[in-house]
Design a protein around this motif. Structure first.
Motif, PDB file in Angstrom:
ATOM      1  N   ARG A 210       0.398  -1.277   0.383  1.00  0.00           N
ATOM      2  CA  ARG A 210      -0.435   0.053  -0.014  1.00  0.00           C
ATOM      3  C   ARG A 210       0.816   0.863   0.009  1.00  0.00           C
ATOM      4  O   ARG A 210       1.888   0.986   0.600  1.00  0.00           O
TER       5      ARG A 210
ATOM      6  N   GLY B 115      -2.941  11.294   5.656  1.00  0.00           N
ATOM      7  CA  GLY B 115      -3.196  10.823   7.048  1.00  0.00           C
ATOM      8  C   GLY B 115      -2.862   9.283   7.880  1.00  0.00           C
ATOM      9  O   GLY B 115      -2.356   8.183   7.853  1.00  0.00           O
ATOM     10  N   GLU B 116      -0.830  10.479   8.769  1.00  0.00           N
ATOM     11  CA  GLU B 116      -0.097   9.171   8.955  1.00  0.00           C
ATOM     12  C   GLU B 116      -0.615   9.233   9.810  1.00  0.00           C
ATOM     13  O   GLU B 116      -0.303  10.543  11.076  1.00  0.00           O
ATOM     14  N   HIS B 117       0.083   8.676  10.723  1.00  0.00           N
ATOM     15  CA  HIS B 117       0.358   8.248  12.613  1.00  0.00           C
ATOM     16  C   HIS B 117      -0.980   8.747  12.690  1.00  0.00           C
ATOM     17  O   HIS B 117      -1.057   8.752  14.070  1.00  0.00           O
TER      18      HIS B 117
ATOM     19  N   ASP C 118      -4.010   6.397  12.421  1.00  0.00           N
ATOM     20  CA  ASP C 118      -4.487   4.995  13.022  1.00  0.00           C
ATOM     21  C   ASP C 118      -4.620   4.479  14.238  1.00  0.00           C
ATOM     22  O   ASP C 118      -5.833   4.056  14.376  1.00  0.00           O
TER      23      ASP C 118
ATOM     24  N   CYS D 238       1.539  -1.019  15.368  1.00  0.00           N
ATOM     25  CA  CYS D 238       1.282  -1.019  14.086  1.00  0.00           C
ATOM     26  C   CYS D 238       0.219  -0.831  14.539  1.00  0.00           C
ATOM     27  O   CYS D 238      -0.859  -1.460  15.651  1.00  0.00           O
ATOM     28  N   GLY D 239      -0.682  -0.245  14.097  1.00  0.00           N
ATOM     29  CA  GLY D 239      -2.189   0.955  13.414  1.00  0.00           C
ATOM     30  C   GLY D 239      -2.803  -0.831  12.432  1.00  0.00           C
ATOM     31  O   GLY D 239      -2.477  -1.952  12.176  1.00  0.00           O
TER      32      GLY D 239
HETATM   33  C1  GLA Z   1       3.048   2.297   9.386  1.00  0.00           C
HETATM   34  C2  GLA Z   1       2.287   1.788  10.657  1.00  0.00           C
HETATM   35  C3  GLA Z   1       0.743   1.613  10.408  1.00  0.00           C
HETATM   36  C4  GLA Z   1       1.051   3.282  10.612  1.00  0.00           C
HETATM   37  C5  GLA Z   1       1.684   3.894   9.373  1.00  0.00           C
HETATM   38  C6  GLA Z   1       1.964   5.505   9.929  1.00  0.00           C
HETATM   39  O1  GLA Z   1       3.035   1.897   8.646  1.00  0.00           O
HETATM   40  O2  GLA Z   1       2.064   0.065  10.511  1.00  0.00           O
HETATM   41  O3  GLA Z   1      -0.540   1.576  11.169  1.00  0.00           O
HETATM   42  O4  GLA Z   1       0.806   3.805  11.802  1.00  0.00           O
HETATM   43  O5  GLA Z   1       3.171   3.223  10.111  1.00  0.00           O
HETATM   44  O6  GLA Z   1       1.052   6.209   9.829  1.00  0.00           O
END
Ligand code: GLA
Length: 386
Positions: free
Chosen positions: A23, A28-30, A32, A163-164
């Motif tokens: 992907r 929309g970073e950090h 999730d 991670c999110g």
């Molecule tokens: C990594 C994590 C995602 C998200 C991004 C930042 O890719 O796996 O869950 O938090 O960083 O947006």
């Protein structure tokens, strides 16, 4: 190819094939892991699985990319410190079994063309492809969002990365020529069409994300701290999703400058995603590009997850004709930038950024022009006859 590889290695045709894409996050970073909003797209690079059932509970797993194989038992899928690549598959199998899905043993081959350690979620692609593979092999009927949550759980609990949910979400649920808007609070989602007169150009800084894991954990903790401090002021909140800039101002004394800036990034980024979806739907790509640029500034100065290389790529990108927006994408500290570029300028753009980067830092950037692709699929849908 994956079918042939399986036949070569195991001497028989596979029963099932599955694939899932990497992907790129548009904006929309950090957000999730703060229950916020994201707008990624699946890319046309995939991890493929092929396999067939065995009569026992053994899994013989072969990685084409690492040219290595491991064996494990479904009754005790232990973490493997030596063959780390296998943990994504072991973790998914373990989570499925924990949830009461009985899996058959299997001979399995996997591999693909998602660039690794580039911030394009090759690991989420492995997890989601593994989940789709097991689902098909064991004849399970799993809800797509359940599968996404399971793949993330495997990464959080088994692989050990906090991670999110964004990467697994879009790898499972992407749609061709669309971005995917996800509300990471209630996991509702919506596909947003991308126009075909613009291209998503991704530039790989070539820098492995060395600090990514430890600094990511620090950011997660700082966001938690902000939530705790705002809650102490009287209004109980569970995540930064529920916090406004005015709440931050009110809590400034308790937060301190650093945590204040981290939280400010998340809150302003959430708003940028909502705005981005609106302008994308209205076809205002110039404004979309401005929001991408603003996202980069916020990640650079407030969240401090950019790097010299990423900033250089972004700076060079913004000087090129036809570019609408440029920003770092993914966790940061290396990896890639994402650029929205008018279609007719995309190839020249990619060459110019490569040359400029070489000139500025003496480093080689790899560039890719991606097409937004569909999420995870199995042989039934792929039309692959096994
Ligand atoms: C990594 C994590 C995602 C998200 C991004 C930042 O890719 O796996 O869950 O938090 O960083 O947006």
């Amino acid at each position: 190819m994956i079918k042939e590889a399986f036949e070569r290695i195991f001497g028989a045709a596979p029963e099932t094939v599955a694939r899932a894409p990497g992907r790129v996050n548009l904006i929309g970073e950090h957000t999730d892991y703060n229950q916020g909003f994201v707008l990624p797209a699946a890319i046309d690079r995939y991890v493929w699985f092929a396999g067939r059932r065995r009569a026992d509970r053994r899994v013989r797993l072969r990685s084409l990319d690492f040219q290595e194989g491991v064996e494990f038992d479904l009754d005790e899928p232990e973490r493997d410190g030596q063959h780390r690549w296998s943990n994504y598959v072991r973790g998914v199998a373990k989570c499925l079994e924990e949830d009461g899905h009985r899996l058959p043993g299997a001979d399995v081959v996997f591999g693909g063309d998602v660039p690794q350690e580039a911030g394009l979620s090759s690991s989420a692609a492995v997890e989601v492809a593994a989940a789709a593979f097991w689902q098909s092999l064991a004849g399970l009927k799993l809800d797509a969002v359940y599968l996404v949550r399971l793949a993330r759980r495997a990464e959080n609990e088994f692989v050990g990365v906090p991670c999110g949910i964004m990467d697994q979400f879009v790898s499972a649920l992407g749609r061709p020529d669309h971005a995917l808007f996800v509300d990471c609070g209630d996991l509702s989602y919506r596909h947003v069409p991308l126009r075909n007169d613009v291209k998503i150009v991704v530039c790989n800084s070539g820098v492995k994300r060395a600090l990514a894991k430890s600094e990511y954990e620090v950011r997660v903790e700082q966001c938690r701290e902000a939530v705790a401090q705002v809650s102490r002021l009287g209004r109980a909140v569970n995540s930064l999703r529920e916090v406004g800039l005015e709440d931050l101002e009110a809590a400034r004394g308790r937060l301190g400058n650093l945590v204040m800036r981290r939280a400010r990034h998340v809150i302003t980024e959430n708003q940028r995603v909502l705005d981005a979806v609106k302008v994308l739907q209205a076809g205002d790509l110039n404004r979309f590009g401005e929001l991408m640029n603003a996202s980069h500034e916020s990640l650079r100065s407030d969240y401090e997850v950019s790097s010299r290389e990423l900033d250089t790529l972004v700076e060079i990108a913004r000087q090129q004709p036809g570019v609408l927006g440029a920003r770092m994408t993914g966790a940061g500290f290396g990896g890639c930038t994402v650029n929205l570029v008018r279609q007719d300028a995309a190839l020249a753009f990619a060459r110019a950024v490569e040359e400029g980067y070489q000139r500025a830092l003496g480093l080689r950037a790899e560039t890719y022009v991606f097409r937004a692709s569909g999420g995870a699929l199995t042989s039934e849908v792929l039309g692959v006859r096994c």
